[in-house]
Design a protein around this motif. Sequence first.
Motif, mmCIF file in Angstrom:
data_model
loop_
_atom_site.group_PDB
_atom_site.id
_atom_site.type_symbol
_atom_site.label_atom_id
_atom_site.label_comp_id
_atom_site.label_asym_id
_atom_site.label_seq_id
_atom_site.Cartn_x
_atom_site.Cartn_y
_atom_site.Cartn_z
ATOM 1 N N LEU A 67 0.808 -1.211 -0.150
ATOM 2 C CA LEU A 67 -0.057 -0.031 -0.048
ATOM 3 C C LEU A 67 0.821 1.189 -0.135
ATOM 4 N N GLU A 70 2.206 1.782 -3.111
ATOM 5 C CA GLU A 70 1.484 2.124 -4.349
ATOM 6 C C GLU A 70 0.812 3.628 -4.332
ATOM 7 N N ASN A 71 0.934 3.974 -2.889
ATOM 8 C CA ASN A 71 0.135 5.507 -2.661
ATOM 9 C C ASN A 71 0.704 6.531 -3.589
ATOM 10 N N ARG A 72 0.101 7.039 -4.265
ATOM 11 C CA ARG A 72 0.268 8.029 -5.108
ATOM 12 C C ARG A 72 -0.268 9.338 -4.678
ATOM 13 N N SER A 73 -0.972 9.525 -3.835
ATOM 14 C CA SER A 73 -1.705 10.542 -3.150
ATOM 15 C C SER A 73 -0.644 11.562 -2.300
ATOM 16 N N LEU A 78 1.916 7.701 4.468
ATOM 17 C CA LEU A 78 1.567 6.631 5.251
ATOM 18 C C LEU A 78 3.093 6.110 6.060
ATOM 19 N N LEU A 132 -7.734 6.383 -0.890
ATOM 20 C CA LEU A 132 -6.837 5.467 -0.003
ATOM 21 C C LEU A 132 -7.733 4.021 -0.381
ATOM 22 N N THR A 135 -6.364 2.734 -3.977
ATOM 23 C CA THR A 135 -5.150 2.120 -3.728
ATOM 24 C C THR A 135 -5.163 0.775 -3.226
#
Lengths: 442, 315
Positions: A67, A70-73, A78, A132, A135
Motif C-alpha cells: 500500500l 502504491e500510494n500516489r496521493s 503512510l 486510499l 489504492t
Amino acid sequence: MKTLWLVIQREYSTRVRKRSFILLTLLGPLLVALAYGGILALMVSEGTPEITINVVDDSELHLGRQLIRENRSRNIHLVQIEPDYFKAQEKAGQDDTWDAVLYINREPLNVRNGINLMYAGNKPPQSLIRPLEWTLTKVIERYKLKLSKLDPDEYDSIRSQVFVHLEPIKGDGSRGTDVQGIVAFAASLLIYFFILMYGVQVLRGVLEEKTSRILEVMVSSVKPFQLMMGKIIGIGAVGLTQFLVWALISGIGIQIISLLFLGFSDPADIAQRLSEMEQYGANNQSEDAFPIGKVADLLAGTNFMAMGISFLLYFIFGYLLYASLFAAIGAMVDSESDTQQFMIPLTLPLVLAYAAALVVLMNPGSLAGKILSFVPFTSPVVMMVRIPYGTSILLEVLPSILILIVTFIGTTWLAARIYRVGILMYGRKPSFRDVLRWIKYK
Amino acid sequence: MEILVKAHSVTKSYSGHLALDHVSFEIPRGSVFGLLGPNGSGKTSFIRILTGITVPDSGECLYNNKPVLPGYMNHIGYLPEERGLYRKMKVQEQIEYLGRLKGLDKKEARKRTLHWLDRFGLSAWAGRKVEDLSKGMQQKVQFIATVLHNPEFLILDEPFSGFDPINAEMLKNEILQLAASGVTVMLSSHNMNSVEELCDHIALFNKGKLILNGNVKEVKSRYNSGMWEISFRGNWVNFSTALWTGARIAEKSEDKGVLTAVVELLPGNSINQVLGGLLNSIELVSVRENLPSMHKIFVREVGGNDLLNRSVLTE
C-alpha cells in the motif's frame, strides 16, 4: 396607448434613477462574483487536507508495505508501524496522538471489516478516503491475482467497469443531462425570485400611490386598467434591466476571477475540473461515460433553444400573473402591515412550486411535478426544471404556457376590477366578501 | 343659455347606502357652479361620476349633449378633495407628467409648466422633490397640474380646504380669472357662505338628494321673505315710530352715526309704503333688499333639527 406608455415610462424612469437601484444593480453581481471567487479561493487554497496514516498490518500478507509503495496521493502520508508497538501504545493510552491508524487485521480479504481506519479529531473527507480505497483495492486485487495464478494482462482485459448511459427512446429535444438539469433549475430559481421581488415592488408601488392620495388625480386622466398595467410593465422592465446588467457584469466578473484563480476561463473547463475532483480515482476512462466536457455543445443545441424561449415566456407571463394579483392586494389595503392576510395565499403556491422544482430535479418523472407544471401558479417554476428531461414541447410545454397566458388574462381582468374600486377606498380593511362585491360592481 | 353638463336622474348606491338619489340638474356653459351641501351629502359621489371615475347605477350625465366618453377627460381639469402628488417626484417633472397624461406634448407641457411655476412664485422649487415643499406650495402645484392643459371645464372638490387665507384669496382670483376667460367652473363646498360670492349657479345637496338648484339670484329671491336693510341718520325712537305697523325690526346696528336696521315687512305692506312713512322722520342713507344667505336657505329647506344633528356643517 399613449397614456399607458407614459405611465410605463414614469414607473421605469423614477425607479431606475433611484440611488438604491443603481447601487444594488452594480453591487449585486459584485457580491455574486465575490461569493464565487470565495468558493474558488477556498477550493484552490485549502483543497484537500493532508493526513498522516499509521498503517498497522496484522495480516502477514504484507499488504501494508505494498500500500505504501502504491500510494500516489500527495496528501496521504503512510507510515508503517509494528502491530506489537501499536498495541503497547494503545495500552498506554498514547494512540490518540496519531492522526489516524489504518488497521489491516488477520483476515484482510473479509470485505466487511477486514480493514479499518480509526481517526482522531475530524473525520477525514471523502476526497482522502476515495484514493486510499482505490489504492487498497488495487493492492488486494493484485494479491488475489497472484493467488489465482491468472495472467495479469488477461485479467486487465477481462476487468471492466460499466456506466449506463441514459438515452430516451424518442424525441430529439430531450437528451437531458445533469448539467441541463442544473441550468434549468437555476432558471426556475431565477423566475421564482424575480416574481417574488418585483411582485412585491408592484404591491408597494400601488400602496405608495394610495397613501399619497395621487390615485384620484390619476384615474381622472388614466383608466385604472392602464394605470395598473403601466405599473406592472414598468416595474417588470426595471427588473429585466437589473437582471440583464447583473448577467453582463457577473459574466465579466466570473471570467476575470476564473482567470485570476484557475488560469482558465471556459465554463466547460471549470465543469470538467469540478467533475474530475469529484471523480478522482474512481475511473480513469471517465470521458466516454460522463460527457461533461460537452457542456458547450449541449447548451448550443436545440434543447437549449427550447429552454431559452420557454424561460422567457414563463419569466414574463409568470411575473405578469403574480404582479396583477399583487397590484390587486395593494389596492385592497391602506398600509403595508395590512397586506399579510392577503400575501400568504399568494406566496404559498410560489413556495410550493419551488419545493416541487427540487423534487423534479431529483426525480424528473414525479407525478406531482407533472401536475404542478400545468397549474399556472406553479408552472413557470416547475416546468422549467422538467424541460430538459424528455418533456414534449408541443404536448406539454406549449399547453402549459397557453394555460398560463389564459389565466394571466383572467387574473388581470379580476385584478383590474378589484384595483378600480380598491384604490379609492380608504379606512376599513376589506373582507373577502367586500372584495367579491367590488368585482361585481358595474 | 348653453348647457355644458346635464345630469339626468343620476342614482348611485354603495353597499346599500344611497349616495345619489335621482339627481337631475344642468350646468350652463361659462358659469361658476357651486355644488353645496354638508359632508356626506353626495357631492363627491356626483363629481366622481362626472369625472368618469365611477358610473351611475342608473341615469346618465351628458357632456356637450353626449354621454361621458373617455376622450372627454382631456377637456376637464379635476382637483379632488383628497390632494395627492408623487412625493418623490420633482415638482416640474410631476406637473409635466400630469399635463402629458392629459394630452399635452412634451414641449408644450414644459413651456406651460414653467409659465405657471413662475406665476405662482415656485420657479425656484422646480427641481425640488414634492416632499420638500410646504403644504401650501404642494396645493399650488396641484392646482397648476389641474389647469395646465387649459380645460374647458374645471371641477374643484372643496378647493379652499387646507389653504391659508392668503393662498385662498389667490386661488379665488385664479378661479375668477379662469371663469372670465370662458372656463366653466364647478366647485363643491360644505362651507356655503365661502363660495356664495364666487358662484352664479348652485345645486344644494342633502343626503343624496338635490334640494334646490338654479341661478343664485333667482334662488335667493325665491326665498326672499321681505327683509330689507335700511341705513339712516336720526334716532331709533323716531325710526320705530315711523315704521308703525308697516314692518318689524329684526336687527339693529350703528356705525359712525349711521344707524342700520334690518326690517321685515308685515303682510299687506310694500317697501314703498314703509319708506314713505319713514322719509319725514329720518335722513335716509341707503336701502337694499336683504336676501337670505345660502346657509339660511339650506337651514330652512332641510329643517333646523336635521341640521343640528350634522355638526359637520359650518357656516
